[in-house]
Scaffold this active site. Structure first.
Site, PDB file in Angstrom:
ATOM      1  N   GLY A 160     -58.620  63.223   8.541  1.00  0.00           N
ATOM      2  CA  GLY A 160     -59.461  63.460   9.710  1.00  0.00           C
ATOM      3  C   GLY A 160     -60.688  62.581   9.747  1.00  0.00           C
ATOM      4  N   ASN A 161     -61.073  62.010   8.582  1.00  0.00           N
ATOM      5  CA  ASN A 161     -62.200  61.078   8.526  1.00  0.00           C
ATOM      6  C   ASN A 161     -61.830  59.704   9.065  1.00  0.00           C
ATOM      7  OD1 ASN A 161     -63.380  62.757   5.788  1.00  0.00           O
ATOM      8  ND2 ASN A 161     -64.841  61.992   7.261  1.00  0.00           N
ATOM      9  N   SER A 162     -60.536  59.442   9.207  1.00  0.00           N
ATOM     10  CA  SER A 162     -60.087  58.126   9.654  1.00  0.00           C
ATOM     11  C   SER A 162     -60.761  57.727  10.957  1.00  0.00           C
ATOM     12  CB  SER A 162     -58.568  58.127   9.857  1.00  0.00           C
ATOM     13  OG  SER A 162     -57.898  58.239   8.632  1.00  0.00           O
ATOM     14  N   ASP A 174     -56.119  47.850  11.121  1.00  0.00           N
ATOM     15  CA  ASP A 174     -56.100  49.252  11.529  1.00  0.00           C
ATOM     16  C   ASP A 174     -57.336  49.569  12.372  1.00  0.00           C
ATOM     17  OD1 ASP A 174     -55.233  51.840  11.752  1.00  0.00           O
ATOM     18  OD2 ASP A 174     -55.979  52.462   9.793  1.00  0.00           O
ATOM     19  N   LEU A 194     -52.873  31.437  12.751  1.00  0.00           N
ATOM     20  CA  LEU A 194     -52.660  30.092  12.217  1.00  0.00           C
ATOM     21  C   LEU A 194     -51.186  29.735  12.228  1.00  0.00           C
ATOM     22  CD1 LEU A 194     -53.734  27.517  10.872  1.00  0.00           C
ATOM     23  CD2 LEU A 194     -53.579  28.698   8.659  1.00  0.00           C
ATOM     24  N   GLY A 195     -50.333  30.656  11.765  1.00  0.00           N
ATOM     25  CA  GLY A 195     -48.893  30.440  11.849  1.00  0.00           C
ATOM     26  C   GLY A 195     -48.241  29.952  10.583  1.00  0.00           C
ATOM     27  N   VAL A 196     -48.615  30.527   9.432  1.00  0.00           N
ATOM     28  CA  VAL A 196     -47.949  30.175   8.172  1.00  0.00           C
ATOM     29  C   VAL A 196     -47.571  31.446   7.419  1.00  0.00           C
ATOM     30  CG1 VAL A 196     -49.150  27.971   7.897  1.00  0.00           C
ATOM     31  CG2 VAL A 196     -50.125  30.042   6.862  1.00  0.00           C
ATOM     32  N   HIS A 201     -54.281  53.784  13.653  1.00  0.00           N
ATOM     33  CA  HIS A 201     -53.319  54.849  13.366  1.00  0.00           C
ATOM     34  C   HIS A 201     -53.749  56.192  13.964  1.00  0.00           C
ATOM     35  CE1 HIS A 201     -55.882  55.690   9.672  1.00  0.00           C
ATOM     36  NE2 HIS A 201     -55.578  56.930  10.026  1.00  0.00           N
TER      37      HIS A 201
END
Length: 337
Positions: free
Chosen positions: A182-184, A103, A236-238, A72
Site C-alpha cells: 500500500g506504500n507503493s 515503475d 538507444l537501441g542496443v 503497478h
C-alpha cells in the site's frame, strides 16, 4: 500532498449453483443412485458488481492535480481509480501516462490550489542519510510515516507482482525505512521534506529492505507529460551485457567495465533503424562511457541513458578491436512495441 489511490472494477459475483456429482454417469446408471440431497458448488452466474480491489499511494506535484505514483498501482486499464486526500476529499482520477520502462505513472485529478511536495535532487543522496517514507500502509492506514536511513545506492532489483509481471529496475535507492503493501507510489523524503524517491518495492523475506525510484527520473516523466501528454522514454537501441570482472575473465575482454553490445534470443545486438545503428554502433562493441560518464555497476548503461530525454545528443566512447572511438547518437523515443 500525500494521497491514497483506490482501485475499483466490476468483478464476477460468485454464487452457489446446484450440480449433480453423478452427472457424468450414463443415464442407465444414474437411476441406481436414487434421490440424493442437492449438491452446490461456487460458480459465476454472469452477474458482476463494482468493488474496490486494491490500492496504493501517490503524491501531488502540481497545484492543479498532477500526481506521481507507481505504474503497478494503476496498471489495470479496465479499472477505475479514486484519489482520497488526507482531509477526506474524494477525486475521480485519470491515468495520463504509464512509463514504458520504469515503475512510474502520472495521474490527474481536477483540483485547484492543491498542496504539493517539493522535489529534491536524488543525485545528491548520500549513504546513511535519514529517509522518511509516507504512504497508505496495507491499503488501510493512510499517511503512515516510517523513518530509517538510505542503506544502499544504485541498486538493481527485479520486482514482480500480480497482474504486472516481472520488471528489472536499475539505479534505485535502498532504504530501511519500512515500506509496506500500500506504500507503493508514496514519497521517500529527506529531513527537509523534499522528495528524493518514489517507494516501489520491498525485498521478500528481508527485514526492512525497500527500494525507491530516484525522483530525478520522475522529473523527466512529469516534464514529458506536460510537453507531449505521454512519457517518452529515451531509446538507444542496443542489447548488452554489463561487463564485470567475472565476465571479463570468462570472455577474455580487455576491460572489466562497460556494456558489451551483444544480441540474444530476444533479438539482435543493435536494433534496425535505431539511434545506435545510425550512430555506427556494432555488435561486440564495448560502450565505455556515455557523455563522459563511465559505465559500471554504479552507472549501468540503462541508467545512464535514462538520465537523458528523447531528442538529446549523447557521446559514446566505444572500445572496438582494441581501439577507442567516439560516436555521437541522437536518442529517440522508445517505440510502443
Amino acid at each position: 500532498a500525500v494521497v491514497s489511490i483506490t482501485i475499483s472494477k466490476y468483478v464476477p459475483i460468485i454464487e452457489q449453483c446446484p450440480y449433480s456429482p453423478f452427472g457424468d454417469l450414463p443415464p442407465e446408471f444414474r437411476e441406481f443412485f436414487g434421490d440424493f440431497p442437492q449438491f452446490y458448488a461456487p460458480c459465476e452466474g454472469g452477474k458482476k458488481e463494482f468493488q474496490e480491489v486494491g490500492g496504493g499511494s501517490g503524491f501531488i506535484v502540481s497545484s492543479d492535480g498532477l500526481i506521481i505514483t507507481n505504474k503497478h498501482v494503476v496498471a489495470d486499464k479496465d479499472a477505475s481509480y479514486t484519489v482520497f486526500t488526507n482531509d477526506e476529499r474524494k477525486y475521480e482520477a485519470v491515468v495520463l501516462a504509464r512509463d514504458p520502462l520504469q515503475d512510474l505513472a502520472v495521474v490527474k485529478i481536477n483540483g485547484k490550489e492543491l498542496p504539493t511536495l517539493e522535489l529534491g535532487d536524488s543525485d545528491g543522496v548520500e549513504l546513511g542519510q535519514t529517509a522518511i517514507a509516507i504512504g497508505n500502509a496495507l491499503g488501510e492506514y493512510r499517511n503512515t510515516v516510517s523513518v530509517g536511513a538510505v542503506s544502499g545506492l544504485s541498486r538493481t532489483v527485479t520486482a514482480s507482482g500480480p497482474g504486472v509481471g516481472t520488471e528489472t529496475i536499475e539505479g534505485v535507492i535502498q532504504t530501511d525505512a519500512a515500506i509496506n503493501v500500500g506504500n507503493s507510489g508514496g514519497p521517500l523524503l529527506d529531513l527537509r521534506g523534499r522528495v528524493i524517491g518514489i517507494n516501489t518495492a520491498v525485498a521478500a523475506g528481508a527485514q526492512n529492505i525497500g527500494f525507491a525510484i530516484p525522483i530525478n527520473r520522475a522529473k523527466r516523466a512529469i516534464n514529458s507529460v506536460k510537453a507531449s501528454g505521454k512519457i517518452e522514454a529515451p531509446f538507444l537501441g542496443v542489447r548488452y551485457l554489463s561487463v564485470t570482472p567475472e565476465l571479463a575473465g570468462k570472455q577474455n575482454l580487455p576491460v572489466a567495465y562497460g556494456a558489451l553490445v551483444r544480441g540474444s534470443g530476444e533479438g539482435s545486438a543493435v536494433t534496425t533503424g535505431s539511434p545506435a545503428e545510425k550512430a555506427g554502433v556494432m555488435a561486440e562493441d564495448i560502450i565505455l562511457e556515455v557523455s563522459g560518464r563511465k559505465i559500471n555497476k554504479d552507472n549501468p548503461l540503462g541508467s545512464a541513458i535514462s538520465k537523458f530525454s528523447a531528442g538529446d545528443e549523447i557521446t559514446l566512447k566505444i572500445l572496438r578491436g582494441g581501439k577507442e572511438i567516439v560516436l555521437k547518437a541522437v536518442l529517440a523515443a522508445r517505440p510502443s512495441e
